[in-house]
Design a protein around this motif. Structure first.
Motif, mmCIF file in Angstrom:
data_model
loop_
_atom_site.group_PDB
_atom_site.id
_atom_site.type_symbol
_atom_site.label_atom_id
_atom_site.label_comp_id
_atom_site.label_asym_id
_atom_site.label_seq_id
_atom_site.Cartn_x
_atom_site.Cartn_y
_atom_site.Cartn_z
ATOM 1 N N THR A 64 26.228 -22.409 34.648
ATOM 2 C CA THR A 64 27.271 -23.262 34.073
ATOM 3 C C THR A 64 26.864 -24.720 34.176
ATOM 4 N N ILE A 65 27.083 -25.481 33.104
ATOM 5 C CA ILE A 65 26.911 -26.928 33.151
ATOM 6 C C ILE A 65 28.291 -27.570 33.029
ATOM 7 N N TYR A 66 28.553 -28.573 33.869
ATOM 8 C CA TYR A 66 29.832 -29.258 33.889
ATOM 9 C C TYR A 66 29.703 -30.597 33.160
ATOM 10 N N LEU A 67 30.501 -30.770 32.109
ATOM 11 C CA LEU A 67 30.424 -31.959 31.268
ATOM 12 C C LEU A 67 31.797 -32.623 31.172
ATOM 13 N N ALA A 68 31.816 -33.946 31.285
ATOM 14 C CA ALA A 68 33.057 -34.699 31.122
ATOM 15 C C ALA A 68 33.169 -35.200 29.688
ATOM 16 N N THR A 69 34.375 -35.140 29.139
ATOM 17 C CA THR A 69 34.624 -35.631 27.790
ATOM 18 C C THR A 69 36.054 -36.121 27.688
ATOM 19 N N PHE A 70 36.362 -36.780 26.590
ATOM 20 C CA PHE A 70 37.742 -37.178 26.334
ATOM 21 C C PHE A 70 38.535 -35.978 25.819
ATOM 22 N N ALA A 71 39.812 -35.967 26.150
ATOM 23 C CA ALA A 71 40.700 -34.934 25.638
ATOM 24 C C ALA A 71 41.611 -35.468 24.542
ATOM 25 N N ASP A 72 41.513 -36.793 24.265
ATOM 26 C CA ASP A 72 42.462 -37.401 23.328
ATOM 27 C C ASP A 72 41.802 -38.386 22.380
ATOM 28 N N LYS A 73 40.512 -38.194 22.104
ATOM 29 C CA LYS A 73 39.811 -39.132 21.227
ATOM 30 C C LYS A 73 39.175 -38.385 20.063
ATOM 31 N N SER A 74 40.014 -37.902 19.177
ATOM 32 C CA SER A 74 39.539 -37.261 17.949
ATOM 33 C C SER A 74 38.936 -38.333 17.038
ATOM 34 N N PRO A 75 37.836 -38.027 16.334
ATOM 35 C CA PRO A 75 37.145 -36.746 16.171
ATOM 36 C C PRO A 75 35.924 -36.592 17.083
ATOM 37 N N PHE A 76 35.907 -37.288 18.215
ATOM 38 C CA PHE A 76 34.737 -37.235 19.097
ATOM 39 C C PHE A 76 34.918 -36.230 20.237
ATOM 40 N N GLY A 77 36.085 -36.233 20.849
ATOM 41 C CA GLY A 77 36.384 -35.261 21.878
ATOM 42 C C GLY A 77 37.879 -35.156 22.039
ATOM 43 N N SER A 78 38.446 -33.987 21.731
ATOM 44 C CA SER A 78 39.888 -33.820 21.862
ATOM 45 C C SER A 78 40.213 -32.377 22.210
ATOM 46 N N LEU A 79 41.276 -32.220 22.977
ATOM 47 C CA LEU A 79 41.749 -30.901 23.390
ATOM 48 C C LEU A 79 42.789 -30.444 22.390
ATOM 49 N N VAL A 80 42.535 -29.311 21.745
ATOM 50 C CA VAL A 80 43.433 -28.804 20.710
ATOM 51 C C VAL A 80 43.910 -27.408 21.087
ATOM 52 N N GLN A 81 45.093 -27.068 20.650
ATOM 53 C CA GLN A 81 45.671 -25.743 20.882
ATOM 54 C C GLN A 81 45.706 -25.373 22.363
ATOM 55 N N GLY A 82 45.708 -26.380 23.216
ATOM 56 C CA GLY A 82 45.896 -26.146 24.637
ATOM 57 C C GLY A 82 44.685 -25.715 25.428
ATOM 58 N N ASP A 83 43.648 -25.160 24.784
ATOM 59 C CA ASP A 83 42.535 -24.635 25.571
ATOM 60 C C ASP A 83 41.173 -24.780 24.906
ATOM 61 N N THR A 84 41.068 -25.562 23.854
ATOM 62 C CA THR A 84 39.808 -25.682 23.129
ATOM 63 C C THR A 84 39.494 -27.149 22.848
ATOM 64 N N TYR A 85 38.240 -27.523 23.111
ATOM 65 C CA TYR A 85 37.782 -28.876 22.803
ATOM 66 C C TYR A 85 37.045 -28.882 21.468
ATOM 67 N N GLU A 86 37.242 -29.958 20.708
ATOM 68 C CA GLU A 86 36.569 -30.119 19.431
ATOM 69 C C GLU A 86 36.086 -31.549 19.269
ATOM 70 N N GLY A 87 35.036 -31.745 18.449
ATOM 71 C CA GLY A 87 34.602 -33.089 18.125
ATOM 72 C C GLY A 87 33.096 -33.258 18.157
ATOM 73 N N TYR A 88 32.673 -34.455 17.801
ATOM 74 C CA TYR A 88 31.258 -34.805 17.707
ATOM 75 C C TYR A 88 30.555 -34.647 19.053
ATOM 76 N N ASP A 89 31.146 -35.174 20.126
ATOM 77 C CA ASP A 89 30.553 -35.032 21.456
ATOM 78 C C ASP A 89 30.548 -33.585 21.927
ATOM 79 N N ILE A 90 31.566 -32.848 21.528
ATOM 80 C CA ILE A 90 31.685 -31.446 21.952
ATOM 81 C C ILE A 90 30.571 -30.601 21.328
ATOM 82 N N GLU A 91 30.290 -30.834 20.051
ATOM 83 C CA GLU A 91 29.206 -30.111 19.389
ATOM 84 C C GLU A 91 27.879 -30.364 20.103
#
Length: 301
Positions: A64-91
């Motif tokens: 496992t690798i542990y990575l920090a990201t934003f949960a509220d900065k779409s479209p770079f890193g955001s938490l959607v639907q309660g359990d999934t991260y999406e965005g440019y940094d997430i990819e």
């Protein structure tokens, strides 16, 4: 105490200890698979305290690798639907995990806490729209960049701020701990600035009329106004052009070298252009061209 009583008590303690170990085994971070689904579960659990010192080989051994990201900065890193991260940094982070052959655990971070997440060993790396600055580079090690940015200014469409001189008399909103925070402190200390911990707090304050203008990365500004027609990015670029990069704990040369080599590999396949098309183009449309933002191979020229 009689011998039989001691044996009985020891047996009870053994049962309690076993139950505690079982609970601990079930309470680790929620992970996404190496295919890059970005699932985060509760997203509130912590990684092991010493995780920031790990080499790529140790990460592979752990799985496992542990990575920090934003949960509220779409479209770079955001938490959607309660359990999934999406965005440019997430990819980008999901691809790192895939190429290491491990799962990824995303940990949400505030802008002001990004350095601390590395210095305290909460994560292996930070992928949270992290702008490279000399001050931060004294505390963490930045990999080569994968994106370039400058500042942008968001204001209400009915009261647009389109001139930098107007910022001298404006009520300015920023996120604490960002590049904008440091730049304003150093260059425009006379400005009337209110700082917030979260990006959502800033946008709410702007919508409520508690400020005249929000200063942030121009990429974030344009993304926000593309989705919110009541606001405009009246100043699309000012301040000093900067670079965005992943960061690791100071002195973790093995992981830093791996990330830089990974950027070279990804550059050969134009990974970040594909990433732009997937995550950013649906937001920006033709307002931002890929080559205005994307850096391939980690090269700054």
């Amino acid at each position: 105490m009689a011998l039989s009583g001691i044996r009985k008590q020891t047996h009870i303690f053994g049962i309690i200890a076993a139950a505690a170990l079982a609970l601990a085994a079930c309470s680790g971070p929620n992970l996404s698979d190496s295919a890059g689904t970005g699932t985060a579960g509760s997203a509130a659990k912590s990684a092991p305290a010493t995780v920031g010192e790990r080499t790529p080989e140790q990460i592979k051994q752990d799985g496992t690798i542990y990575l920090a990201t934003f949960a509220d900065k779409s479209p770079f890193g955001s938490l959607v639907q309660g359990d999934t991260y999406e965005g440019y940094d997430i990819e980008y982070g999901n691809r790192i995990a895939k190429d290491l052959g491990v799962k990824v655990a995303w940990l949400p971070v505030d802008a002001a806490a990004r350095v601390e997440y590395l210095t305290s060993g909460k994560v292996d790396a930070v992928l949270a729209n992290f702008t490279v600055t000399p001050e931060r580079a004294q505390q963490v090690d930045f990999a080569n960049p994968y994106m370039r940015v400058s500042f942008g200014a968001v204001s209400p469409k009915e009261r647009p701020i389109t001139d930098e001189k107007a910022l001298d008399s404006a009520k300015i909103l920023i996120v604490k701990g960002t590049t904008q925070d440091a730049w304003i402190t150093a260059n425009k200390p006379q400005w009337n600035v209110t700082k917030y911990e979260q990006y959502a707090d800033v946008t709410n304050a702007l919508a409520d009329g508690r400020g005249d203008v929000w200063i942030t990365d121009n990429t974030e500004a344009l993304a926000y106004t593309a989705k919110n027609s009541a606001f405009v990015t009246g100043i699309q670029s000012f301040g000093e052009p900067s670079y965005i990069a992943a960061a690791v704990q100071k002195g973790n040369k093995e992981l830093l070298d791996w990330l830089n080599n990974e950027l070279v590999t990804l550059g050969k396949e134009k990974f970040f252009h594909s990433n732009f098309d997937k995550t950013l183009k649906p937001v920006y449309g033709n307002v931002v061209k890929p080559d205005d933002l994307v850096i391939e191979g980690g090269a700054t020229e």
